[in-house]
Design an enzyme around this catalytic site. Sequence first.
Site, short mmCIF file in Angstrom:
data_model
loop_
_atom_site.label_atom_id
_atom_site.label_comp_id
_atom_site.label_asym_id
_atom_site.label_seq_id
_atom_site.Cartn_x
_atom_site.Cartn_y
_atom_site.Cartn_z
N LEU A 128 0.76 -1.17 0.01
CA LEU A 128 0.05 0.08 -0.07
C LEU A 128 0.93 1.17 0.10
O LEU A 128 0.54 2.39 0.22
CB LEU A 128 -0.93 0.19 1.33
CG LEU A 128 -2.06 -1.21 1.18
CD1 LEU A 128 -2.72 -1.22 2.56
CD2 LEU A 128 -2.89 -1.37 -0.09
N SER A 129 2.14 0.99 -0.24
CA SER A 129 3.15 2.26 -0.49
C SER A 129 3.36 2.98 0.55
O SER A 129 3.37 4.48 0.62
CB SER A 129 2.52 3.09 -1.82
OG SER A 129 2.18 2.51 -2.87
N SER A 131 6.36 3.40 1.63
CA SER A 131 7.70 4.11 1.33
C SER A 131 7.38 5.37 0.36
O SER A 131 8.02 6.12 0.75
CB SER A 131 8.60 3.19 0.74
OG SER A 131 7.96 2.45 -0.66
N ASP A 175 2.99 5.18 -7.26
CA ASP A 175 2.79 5.39 -5.84
C ASP A 175 2.91 6.83 -5.52
O ASP A 175 2.19 7.29 -4.61
CB ASP A 175 3.68 4.53 -5.36
CG ASP A 175 3.54 3.05 -5.83
OD1 ASP A 175 2.52 2.72 -6.49
OD2 ASP A 175 4.65 2.09 -5.50
N TYR A 224 8.48 -10.94 -11.17
CA TYR A 224 8.33 -9.59 -11.56
C TYR A 224 9.30 -9.30 -12.74
O TYR A 224 8.89 -8.93 -13.83
CB TYR A 224 8.56 -8.69 -10.58
CG TYR A 224 8.50 -7.31 -10.81
CD1 TYR A 224 7.14 -6.54 -10.91
CD2 TYR A 224 9.53 -6.43 -11.26
CE1 TYR A 224 7.28 -5.11 -11.27
CE2 TYR A 224 9.54 -5.15 -11.55
CZ TYR A 224 8.35 -4.48 -11.49
OH TYR A 224 8.23 -3.06 -12.10
#
Length: 386
Positions: A128-129, A131, A175, A224
């Site tokens: 959920l960001s 950072s 983000d 990824y």
Amino acid sequence: MSELIQNVKASFEQVLGYAPSHIIQAPGRVNLIGEHTDYNDGFVLPCAINYQTVVAAAKREDNIVRVVSVDYGNAVDEFDITQAITFQQDKMWANYIRGVVKCLLARGYQFTGADISVSGNVPQGAGLSSSAALEVVIGQTFKVLFNLEISQAEIALNGQQAENEFVGCNCGIMDQMISAEGRENHAMLLDCRSLETEAVSMPEDMAVVIINSNKKRGLVDSEYNTRRQQCEEAARIFGVKALRDVTIEQFNEKVAELDEMVAKRARHVITENDRTVEAAQALRAHDMKRMGELMAESHASMRDDFEITVKEIDTLVEIVKEVIGDQGGVRMTGGGFGGCIVALVPPALVDDVKAEVEAKYQAATGLKESIYVCQAQNGAGLVEVL
């Protein structure tokens, strides 16, 4: 947020010995639709959520920056902005702040030192960001304290640069951009190529329910990178800069020439871009039936073509979908292989969703979920002058 404000004020006074002058916040975010499209120059549709990182701050007359981290037991970091700003191996949290300040200076902004106390309630490790919220709130703090002529978009880009170049973590721009530019009761359609943004109104009171599967995310980095390479290979075969530039018609003409795996990956990205643009239209029209269909198609595409969902995530999506029917939408959100689902839920059904998930998820998977009921919030800004 009031508890966070109390905490940063108290720790500022306790550790630094005087009262701060400003309170600033930046939110976490969730992506409603548009998954793995960002690094393909595509579209994403996130909203900011009411979980924030909050700063109490005051400017100093000298060149020292002192930072108190409430969430790390009032640990303190101190550095001089006129000296080389270096990476701290033993204080990872401090590097986000150092990186943001270093990048602001490199961009030519002029300011003196500051005293800062910081705390956040954005769940860490849930995708959920937390950072990005930290990077943006620090940029916002220097903007506010020193009246810097910096746009919200540049605060976001500065945060991304700090994370990529100083912290050493690869991330797209989504983000930071939503944390810097979010609007209450709105999602944001972001074009990851041009960085143009468009606020998209959401139905009033629509709950944004985020459910963490608490499935430990293995393989996520290597998988990824593999997905990224497959997308780049597909773009090369089509002779374009990024999959953003391929229409579904062009894809269908050439699909026979593609490696089967590469074809599946490319199909996800190409169709997901179309879905994301259409989802913005559906949301703006408050057409939750269509929004729900698009979110369901997105989830199926991530499951079958991009192959990034896991049993636990699929189970959560099915449980929630049964409750909300065509009154909302639900899908996996984030990089995949665990993490969270996001659901747009009418307020009247929130308790039913929670009850069903609590009754069925753990029984089916052996894992206990975490549920966050959110609203779409404003992006970063000044909370109060003290």
